[in-house]
Design a protein around this motif. Structure first.
Motif, PDB file in Angstrom:
ATOM      1  N   ALA A 189       5.948   5.017   0.833  1.00 31.24           N
ATOM      2  CA  ALA A 189       5.585   4.215   2.007  1.00 31.24           C
ATOM      3  C   ALA A 189       4.532   4.928   2.851  1.00 31.24           C
ATOM      4  O   ALA A 189       3.613   4.296   3.367  1.00 31.24           O
ATOM      5  CB  ALA A 189       6.824   3.904   2.843  1.00 31.24           C
ATOM      6  N   ILE A 190       4.641   6.253   2.963  1.00 29.20           N
ATOM      7  CA  ILE A 190       3.657   7.023   3.739  1.00 29.20           C
ATOM      8  C   ILE A 190       2.286   6.962   3.062  1.00 29.20           C
ATOM      9  O   ILE A 190       1.264   6.771   3.720  1.00 29.20           O
ATOM     10  CB  ILE A 190       4.141   8.483   3.924  1.00 29.20           C
ATOM     11  CG1 ILE A 190       5.329   8.503   4.901  1.00 29.20           C
ATOM     12  CG2 ILE A 190       3.017   9.389   4.420  1.00 29.20           C
ATOM     13  CD1 ILE A 190       6.135   9.790   4.900  1.00 29.20           C
ATOM     14  N   ALA A 191       2.260   7.101   1.738  1.00 29.36           N
ATOM     15  CA  ALA A 191       0.990   7.012   1.005  1.00 29.36           C
ATOM     16  C   ALA A 191       0.377   5.618   1.160  1.00 29.36           C
ATOM     17  O   ALA A 191      -0.838   5.473   1.373  1.00 29.36           O
ATOM     18  CB  ALA A 191       1.213   7.326  -0.479  1.00 29.36           C
ATOM     19  N   LEU A 192       1.211   4.591   1.090  1.00 27.91           N
ATOM     20  CA  LEU A 192       0.721   3.213   1.263  1.00 27.91           C
ATOM     21  C   LEU A 192       0.205   3.000   2.674  1.00 27.91           C
ATOM     22  O   LEU A 192      -0.840   2.370   2.877  1.00 27.91           O
ATOM     23  CB  LEU A 192       1.838   2.211   0.949  1.00 27.91           C
ATOM     24  CG  LEU A 192       2.255   2.129  -0.518  1.00 27.91           C
ATOM     25  CD1 LEU A 192       3.515   1.289  -0.668  1.00 27.91           C
ATOM     26  CD2 LEU A 192       1.131   1.564  -1.375  1.00 27.91           C
ATOM     27  N   ASP A 193       0.928   3.535   3.654  1.00 28.52           N
ATOM     28  CA  ASP A 193       0.513   3.427   5.050  1.00 28.52           C
ATOM     29  C   ASP A 193      -0.874   4.042   5.231  1.00 28.52           C
ATOM     30  O   ASP A 193      -1.750   3.465   5.862  1.00 28.52           O
ATOM     31  CB  ASP A 193       1.541   4.122   5.955  1.00 28.52           C
ATOM     32  CG  ASP A 193       1.114   4.123   7.411  1.00 28.52           C
ATOM     33  OD1 ASP A 193       1.040   3.018   7.999  1.00 28.52           O
ATOM     34  OD2 ASP A 193       0.835   5.204   7.952  1.00 28.52           O
ATOM     35  N   PHE A 194      -1.065   5.218   4.650  1.00 31.97           N
ATOM     36  CA  PHE A 194      -2.350   5.916   4.737  1.00 31.97           C
ATOM     37  C   PHE A 194      -3.464   5.060   4.140  1.00 31.97           C
ATOM     38  O   PHE A 194      -4.498   4.826   4.764  1.00 31.97           O
ATOM     39  CB  PHE A 194      -2.250   7.266   4.002  1.00 31.97           C
ATOM     40  CG  PHE A 194      -3.564   7.973   3.875  1.00 31.97           C
ATOM     41  CD1 PHE A 194      -4.120   8.639   4.963  1.00 31.97           C
ATOM     42  CD2 PHE A 194      -4.254   7.968   2.675  1.00 31.97           C
ATOM     43  CE1 PHE A 194      -5.342   9.293   4.845  1.00 31.97           C
ATOM     44  CE2 PHE A 194      -5.475   8.608   2.546  1.00 31.97           C
ATOM     45  CZ  PHE A 194      -6.026   9.274   3.636  1.00 31.97           C
ATOM     46  N   LEU A 195      -3.237   4.572   2.926  1.00 28.13           N
ATOM     47  CA  LEU A 195      -4.265   3.784   2.242  1.00 28.13           C
ATOM     48  C   LEU A 195      -4.567   2.489   2.988  1.00 28.13           C
ATOM     49  O   LEU A 195      -5.726   2.152   3.227  1.00 28.13           O
ATOM     50  CB  LEU A 195      -3.826   3.450   0.819  1.00 28.13           C
ATOM     51  CG  LEU A 195      -4.814   2.524   0.083  1.00 28.13           C
ATOM     52  CD1 LEU A 195      -6.054   3.296  -0.329  1.00 28.13           C
ATOM     53  CD2 LEU A 195      -4.176   1.877  -1.108  1.00 28.13           C
ATOM     54  N   LEU A 196      -3.532   1.758   3.365  1.00 32.91           N
ATOM     55  CA  LEU A 196      -3.729   0.460   4.016  1.00 32.91           C
ATOM     56  C   LEU A 196      -4.412   0.627   5.372  1.00 32.91           C
ATOM     57  O   LEU A 196      -5.258  -0.176   5.749  1.00 32.91           O
ATOM     58  CB  LEU A 196      -2.395  -0.276   4.154  1.00 32.91           C
ATOM     59  CG  LEU A 196      -1.737  -0.661   2.820  1.00 32.91           C
ATOM     60  CD1 LEU A 196      -0.333  -1.196   3.049  1.00 32.91           C
ATOM     61  CD2 LEU A 196      -2.587  -1.662   2.059  1.00 32.91           C
ATOM     62  N   SER A 197      -4.050   1.687   6.106  1.00 34.57           N
ATOM     63  CA  SER A 197      -4.691   1.949   7.397  1.00 34.57           C
ATOM     64  C   SER A 197      -6.164   2.276   7.189  1.00 34.57           C
ATOM     65  O   SER A 197      -7.032   1.786   7.916  1.00 34.57           O
ATOM     66  CB  SER A 197      -4.016   3.117   8.121  1.00 34.57           C
ATOM     67  OG  SER A 197      -2.686   2.782   8.424  1.00 34.57           O
ATOM     68  N   ARG A 198      -6.434   3.120   6.194  1.00 37.88           N
ATOM     69  CA  ARG A 198      -7.819   3.507   5.920  1.00 37.88           C
ATOM     70  C   ARG A 198      -8.672   2.316   5.500  1.00 37.88           C
ATOM     71  O   ARG A 198      -9.855   2.245   5.815  1.00 37.88           O
ATOM     72  CB  ARG A 198      -7.839   4.588   4.837  1.00 37.88           C
ATOM     73  CG  ARG A 198      -9.121   5.405   4.882  1.00 37.88           C
ATOM     74  CD  ARG A 198      -9.056   6.555   3.938  1.00 37.88           C
ATOM     75  NE  ARG A 198      -9.061   6.068   2.564  1.00 37.88           N
ATOM     76  CZ  ARG A 198      -8.850   6.821   1.514  1.00 37.88           C
ATOM     77  NH1 ARG A 198      -8.581   8.086   1.659  1.00 37.88           N
ATOM     78  NH2 ARG A 198      -8.892   6.321   0.304  1.00 37.88           N
ATOM     79  N   GLU A 199      -8.053   1.389   4.797  1.00 33.48           N
ATOM     80  CA  GLU A 199      -8.778   0.190   4.344  1.00 33.48           C
ATOM     81  C   GLU A 199      -8.890  -0.857   5.459  1.00 33.48           C
ATOM     82  O   GLU A 199      -9.497  -1.900   5.274  1.00 33.48           O
ATOM     83  CB  GLU A 199      -8.077  -0.423   3.130  1.00 33.48           C
ATOM     84  CG  GLU A 199      -8.019   0.482   1.920  1.00 33.48           C
ATOM     85  CD  GLU A 199      -9.341   0.584   1.176  1.00 33.48           C
ATOM     86  OE1 GLU A 199      -9.956  -0.457   0.909  1.00 33.48           O
ATOM     87  OE2 GLU A 199      -9.759   1.719   0.884  1.00 33.48           O
ATOM     88  N   GLY A 200      -8.224  -0.602   6.592  1.00 32.54           N
ATOM     89  CA  GLY A 200      -8.323  -1.505   7.735  1.00 32.54           C
ATOM     90  C   GLY A 200      -7.373  -2.695   7.701  1.00 32.54           C
ATOM     91  O   GLY A 200      -7.592  -3.677   8.399  1.00 32.54           O
ATOM     92  N   HIS A 201      -6.334  -2.618   6.893  1.00 32.04           N
ATOM     93  CA  HIS A 201      -5.378  -3.728   6.801  1.00 32.04           C
ATOM     94  C   HIS A 201      -4.266  -3.586   7.836  1.00 32.04           C
ATOM     95  O   HIS A 201      -3.826  -2.492   8.150  1.00 32.04           O
ATOM     96  CB  HIS A 201      -4.751  -3.804   5.408  1.00 32.04           C
ATOM     97  CG  HIS A 201      -5.739  -4.013   4.313  1.00 32.04           C
ATOM     98  ND1 HIS A 201      -6.637  -5.060   4.313  1.00 32.04           N
ATOM     99  CD2 HIS A 201      -5.981  -3.310   3.185  1.00 32.04           C
ATOM    100  CE1 HIS A 201      -7.389  -4.987   3.218  1.00 32.04           C
ATOM    101  NE2 HIS A 201      -7.013  -3.932   2.523  1.00 32.04           N
ATOM    102  N   GLU A 202      -3.823  -4.713   8.319  1.00 32.47           N
ATOM    103  CA  GLU A 202      -2.648  -4.761   9.193  1.00 32.47           C
ATOM    104  C   GLU A 202      -1.445  -4.767   8.258  1.00 32.47           C
ATOM    105  O   GLU A 202      -1.422  -5.521   7.287  1.00 32.47           O
ATOM    106  CB  GLU A 202      -2.731  -6.072   9.982  1.00 32.47           C
ATOM    107  CG  GLU A 202      -1.633  -6.325  10.958  1.00 32.47           C
ATOM    108  CD  GLU A 202      -1.760  -7.731  11.543  1.00 32.47           C
ATOM    109  OE1 GLU A 202      -0.701  -8.356  11.712  1.00 32.47           O
ATOM    110  OE2 GLU A 202      -2.883  -8.195  11.808  1.00 32.47           O
TER     111      GLU A 202
END
Length: 124
Positions: free
Chosen positions: A15-28
């Motif tokens: 979940a932390i890795a996904l959070d990092f990626l999704l935040s970096r990609e600009g997704h809510e």
């Protein structure tokens, strides 16, 4: 393009890795750590994509996927299934139940990014 993503994943490190990626990609994005209540949360949030783990406490990802596809209001939501179990069998089962994509854990962030881009592309 910013998208609304719902992550249904019980493992914190993933979940932390996904959070990092999704935040970096600009997704809510929001996260649920269990399968219980996932369908109601999806119904309320109306995400563009659900990143759905198969091995969840309470309710399996397969059950959630089946229930999503059976609900006409939710059937159009894109679902990317994630699992660490035997990939071939899991992929076939997930796709048979209506998943839009499949990714085996552990996954490369680039692989996940590519799958997300594919799922978020407007239908041609």
């Amino acid at each position: 393009m910013m998208a609304k993503i719902m992550v249904v994943e019980d493992e914190d490190n993933i979940a932390i890795a996904l959070d990092f990626l999704l935040s970096r990609e600009g997704h809510e994005h929001t996260r649920l750590a269990s399968g219980a209540g996932a369908l109601d949360a999806i119904r309320e949030a109306r995400p563009d994509v659900v990143l759905l783990d198969i091995m969840l406490p309470d309710v399996s990802g397969y059950q959630i996927l089946q229930d999503l596809r059976a609900d006409p209001d939710l059937a159009g939501i894109r679902v990317l299934v994630m699992t660490a179990r035997g990939a071939g069998v899991e992929r076939r089962k997930g796709m048979a139940l209506g998943a839009d994509g499949f990714i085996a854990k552990p996954f490369e962030l680039a692989e996940l990014r590519d799958e997300m881009a594919r799922l978020l592309k407007p239908e041609c």
